[in-house]
Design a protein around this motif. Sequence first.
Motif, PDB file in Angstrom:
ATOM      1  N   MET A   1       0.836  -1.183   0.000  1.00 43.72           N
ATOM      2  CA  MET A   1       0.000   0.000   0.000  1.00 43.72           C
ATOM      3  C   MET A   1       0.879   1.244   0.000  1.00 43.72           C
ATOM      4  SD  MET A   1      -3.100   0.979   2.503  1.00 43.72           S
ATOM      5  CE  MET A   1      -2.604   2.312   3.552  1.00 43.72           C
ATOM      6  N   PHE A   2       0.470   2.217  -0.775  1.00 40.73           N
ATOM      7  CA  PHE A   2       1.217   3.461  -0.893  1.00 40.73           C
ATOM      8  C   PHE A   2       0.446   4.586  -0.214  1.00 40.73           C
ATOM      9  CE2 PHE A   2       2.139   1.059  -4.837  1.00 40.73           C
ATOM     10  CZ  PHE A   2       3.474   0.808  -4.599  1.00 40.73           C
ATOM     11  N   THR A   3       1.201   5.511   0.367  1.00 44.04           N
ATOM     12  CA  THR A   3       0.604   6.727   0.903  1.00 44.04           C
ATOM     13  C   THR A   3       1.369   7.908   0.327  1.00 44.04           C
ATOM     14  OG1 THR A   3       2.020   6.663   2.866  1.00 44.04           O
ATOM     15  CG2 THR A   3      -0.161   5.666   3.058  1.00 44.04           C
ATOM     16  N   THR A   4       0.642   8.942   0.004  1.00 42.58           N
ATOM     17  CA  THR A   4       1.245  10.140  -0.581  1.00 42.58           C
ATOM     18  C   THR A   4       0.837  11.345   0.239  1.00 42.58           C
ATOM     19  OG1 THR A   4       1.175   9.184  -2.795  1.00 42.58           O
ATOM     20  CG2 THR A   4       1.388  11.575  -2.655  1.00 42.58           C
ATOM     21  N   ARG A   5       1.800  12.224   0.457  1.00 42.92           N
ATOM     22  CA  ARG A   5       1.510  13.460   1.182  1.00 42.92           C
ATOM     23  C   ARG A   5       2.444  14.554   0.706  1.00 42.92           C
ATOM     24  NH1 ARG A   5       5.577  14.564   4.611  1.00 42.92           N
ATOM     25  NH2 ARG A   5       6.701  12.879   5.638  1.00 42.92           N
ATOM     26  N   ARG A   6       2.035  15.769   1.002  1.00 43.84           N
ATOM     27  CA  ARG A   6       2.875  16.909   0.689  1.00 43.84           C
ATOM     28  C   ARG A   6       4.077  16.914   1.625  1.00 43.84           C
ATOM     29  NH1 ARG A   6       0.669  23.065  -0.190  1.00 43.84           N
ATOM     30  NH2 ARG A   6       2.634  23.932  -0.970  1.00 43.84           N
ATOM     31  N   ILE A   7       5.217  17.278   1.084  1.00 43.88           N
ATOM     32  CA  ILE A   7       6.405  17.383   1.931  1.00 43.88           C
ATOM     33  C   ILE A   7       6.147  18.446   2.989  1.00 43.88           C
ATOM     34  CG2 ILE A   7       7.727  19.123   0.659  1.00 43.88           C
ATOM     35  CD1 ILE A   7      10.110  17.007   1.018  1.00 43.88           C
ATOM     36  N   GLN A   8       6.705  18.242   4.171  1.00 40.74           N
ATOM     37  CA  GLN A   8       6.440  19.140   5.278  1.00 40.74           C
ATOM     38  C   GLN A   8       7.665  19.973   5.613  1.00 40.74           C
ATOM     39  OE1 GLN A   8       5.152  16.486   8.378  1.00 40.74           O
ATOM     40  NE2 GLN A   8       3.376  15.809   7.201  1.00 40.74           N
ATOM     41  N   SER A   9       7.397  21.112   6.215  1.00 39.07           N
ATOM     42  CA  SER A   9       8.461  21.992   6.665  1.00 39.07           C
ATOM     43  C   SER A   9       9.433  21.203   7.542  1.00 39.07           C
ATOM     44  CB  SER A   9       7.848  23.150   7.455  1.00 39.07           C
ATOM     45  OG  SER A   9       8.855  24.002   7.911  1.00 39.07           O
ATOM     46  N   GLY A  10      10.724  21.377   7.324  1.00 39.84           N
ATOM     47  CA  GLY A  10      11.735  20.706   8.129  1.00 39.84           C
ATOM     48  C   GLY A  10      12.173  19.352   7.590  1.00 39.84           C
ATOM     49  N   GLU A  11      11.676  18.953   6.417  1.00 38.73           N
ATOM     50  CA  GLU A  11      12.028  17.639   5.883  1.00 38.73           C
ATOM     51  C   GLU A  11      13.095  17.700   4.786  1.00 38.73           C
ATOM     52  OE1 GLU A  11       8.336  14.717   6.718  1.00 38.73           O
ATOM     53  OE2 GLU A  11       8.129  15.938   4.898  1.00 38.73           O
ATOM     54  N   ALA A  12      14.082  18.537   4.978  1.00 39.12           N
ATOM     55  CA  ALA A  12      15.165  18.669   3.994  1.00 39.12           C
ATOM     56  C   ALA A  12      15.914  17.350   3.815  1.00 39.12           C
ATOM     57  CB  ALA A  12      16.132  19.773   4.396  1.00 39.12           C
ATOM     58  N   ASP A  13      16.116  16.610   4.891  1.00 37.93           N
ATOM     59  CA  ASP A  13      16.838  15.338   4.777  1.00 37.93           C
ATOM     60  C   ASP A  13      16.059  14.335   3.938  1.00 37.93           C
ATOM     61  OD1 ASP A  13      19.013  16.231   6.243  1.00 37.93           O
ATOM     62  OD2 ASP A  13      18.240  15.454   8.138  1.00 37.93           O
ATOM     63  N   LEU A  14      14.747  14.268   4.121  1.00 37.44           N
ATOM     64  CA  LEU A  14      13.909  13.379   3.314  1.00 37.44           C
ATOM     65  C   LEU A  14      13.981  13.787   1.846  1.00 37.44           C
ATOM     66  CD1 LEU A  14      11.691  11.248   2.806  1.00 37.44           C
ATOM     67  CD2 LEU A  14      10.024  13.034   3.407  1.00 37.44           C
ATOM     68  N   PHE A  15      13.849  15.071   1.576  1.00 38.83           N
ATOM     69  CA  PHE A  15      13.892  15.572   0.208  1.00 38.83           C
ATOM     70  C   PHE A  15      15.236  15.235  -0.437  1.00 38.83           C
ATOM     71  CE2 PHE A  15      14.607  19.143  -2.813  1.00 38.83           C
ATOM     72  CZ  PHE A  15      13.566  18.869  -3.677  1.00 38.83           C
ATOM     73  N   LYS A  16      16.298  15.488   0.283  1.00 44.85           N
ATOM     74  CA  LYS A  16      17.632  15.200  -0.240  1.00 44.85           C
ATOM     75  C   LYS A  16      17.777  13.704  -0.525  1.00 44.85           C
ATOM     76  CE  LYS A  16      22.539  15.704   0.773  1.00 44.85           C
ATOM     77  NZ  LYS A  16      23.539  16.209   1.720  1.00 44.85           N
ATOM     78  N   GLN A  17      17.309  12.862   0.374  1.00 48.17           N
ATOM     79  CA  GLN A  17      17.407  11.408   0.207  1.00 48.17           C
ATOM     80  C   GLN A  17      16.725  10.952  -1.077  1.00 48.17           C
ATOM     81  OE1 GLN A  17      15.401   9.150   3.258  1.00 48.17           O
ATOM     82  NE2 GLN A  17      15.620   7.243   2.147  1.00 48.17           N
ATOM     83  N   ILE A  18      15.485  11.376  -1.273  1.00 48.59           N
ATOM     84  CA  ILE A  18      14.760  10.887  -2.441  1.00 48.59           C
ATOM     85  C   ILE A  18      15.276  11.501  -3.736  1.00 48.59           C
ATOM     86  CG2 ILE A  18      12.831  12.511  -2.356  1.00 48.59           C
ATOM     87  CD1 ILE A  18      11.056   9.991  -3.051  1.00 48.59           C
ATOM     88  N   ARG A  19      15.697  12.738  -3.699  1.00 51.75           N
ATOM     89  CA  ARG A  19      16.241  13.347  -4.922  1.00 51.75           C
ATOM     90  C   ARG A  19      17.578  12.707  -5.295  1.00 51.75           C
ATOM     91  NH1 ARG A  19      13.974  15.133  -8.648  1.00 51.75           N
ATOM     92  NH2 ARG A  19      15.170  16.985  -9.036  1.00 51.75           N
ATOM     93  N   LEU A  20      18.433  12.399  -4.322  1.00 55.18           N
ATOM     94  CA  LEU A  20      19.688  11.722  -4.633  1.00 55.18           C
ATOM     95  C   LEU A  20      19.430  10.308  -5.131  1.00 55.18           C
ATOM     96  CD1 LEU A  20      22.043  12.995  -1.799  1.00 55.18           C
ATOM     97  CD2 LEU A  20      22.022  13.660  -4.208  1.00 55.18           C
ATOM     98  N   ASN A  21      18.442   9.617  -4.557  1.00 53.77           N
ATOM     99  CA  ASN A  21      18.074   8.290  -5.054  1.00 53.77           C
ATOM    100  C   ASN A  21      17.648   8.361  -6.514  1.00 53.77           C
ATOM    101  OD1 ASN A  21      18.601   7.085  -2.611  1.00 53.77           O
ATOM    102  ND2 ASN A  21      16.469   6.924  -1.996  1.00 53.77           N
ATOM    103  N   SER A  22      16.850   9.364  -6.837  1.00 51.91           N
ATOM    104  CA  SER A  22      16.376   9.493  -8.210  1.00 51.91           C
ATOM    105  C   SER A  22      17.535   9.795  -9.162  1.00 51.91           C
ATOM    106  CB  SER A  22      15.281  10.563  -8.314  1.00 51.91           C
ATOM    107  OG  SER A  22      15.776  11.852  -8.040  1.00 51.91           O
ATOM    108  N   LEU A  23      18.452  10.622  -8.742  1.00 49.00           N
ATOM    109  CA  LEU A  23      19.602  10.960  -9.573  1.00 49.00           C
ATOM    110  C   LEU A  23      20.502   9.743  -9.798  1.00 49.00           C
ATOM    111  CD1 LEU A  23      21.315  13.024 -11.084  1.00 49.00           C
ATOM    112  CD2 LEU A  23      22.397  13.583  -8.909  1.00 49.00           C
TER     113      LEU A  23
END
Length: 105
Positions: A1-23
């Motif tokens: 099962m998948f869940t989707t949500r808007r990124i939240q304030s303070g989640e720079a580490d999560l954003f960096k993790q997924i963007r580096l994974n994609s790259l």
Amino acid sequence: MFTTRRIQSGEADLFKQIRLNSLQNAPYAFHPLTIRHYNELLESWREQVESTALGIDRATFVTFSDNEPVGIAALYRLDNQADVGEMLQVWVAPECRGTSVAWEI
């Protein structure tokens, strides 16, 4: 099962993790200037997250499977066009491709 949500304030580490994974997974999908951008300071990651977590002109969404980020997409409203936007930063983890993840984002 998948869940989707808007990124939240303070989640720079999560954003960096997924963007580096994609790259790492799909470098062919990115402009060379984008690749250079990933070497920037953490402050840049924070700025991107804050502008898409709280603003009304930009939004980033992350999809999770068992609390692991497996997809990302961002929507940016075009200047002077309140009802027109551009979808970018779209990526789905290889193990989740062919599922409903893209529809969830």
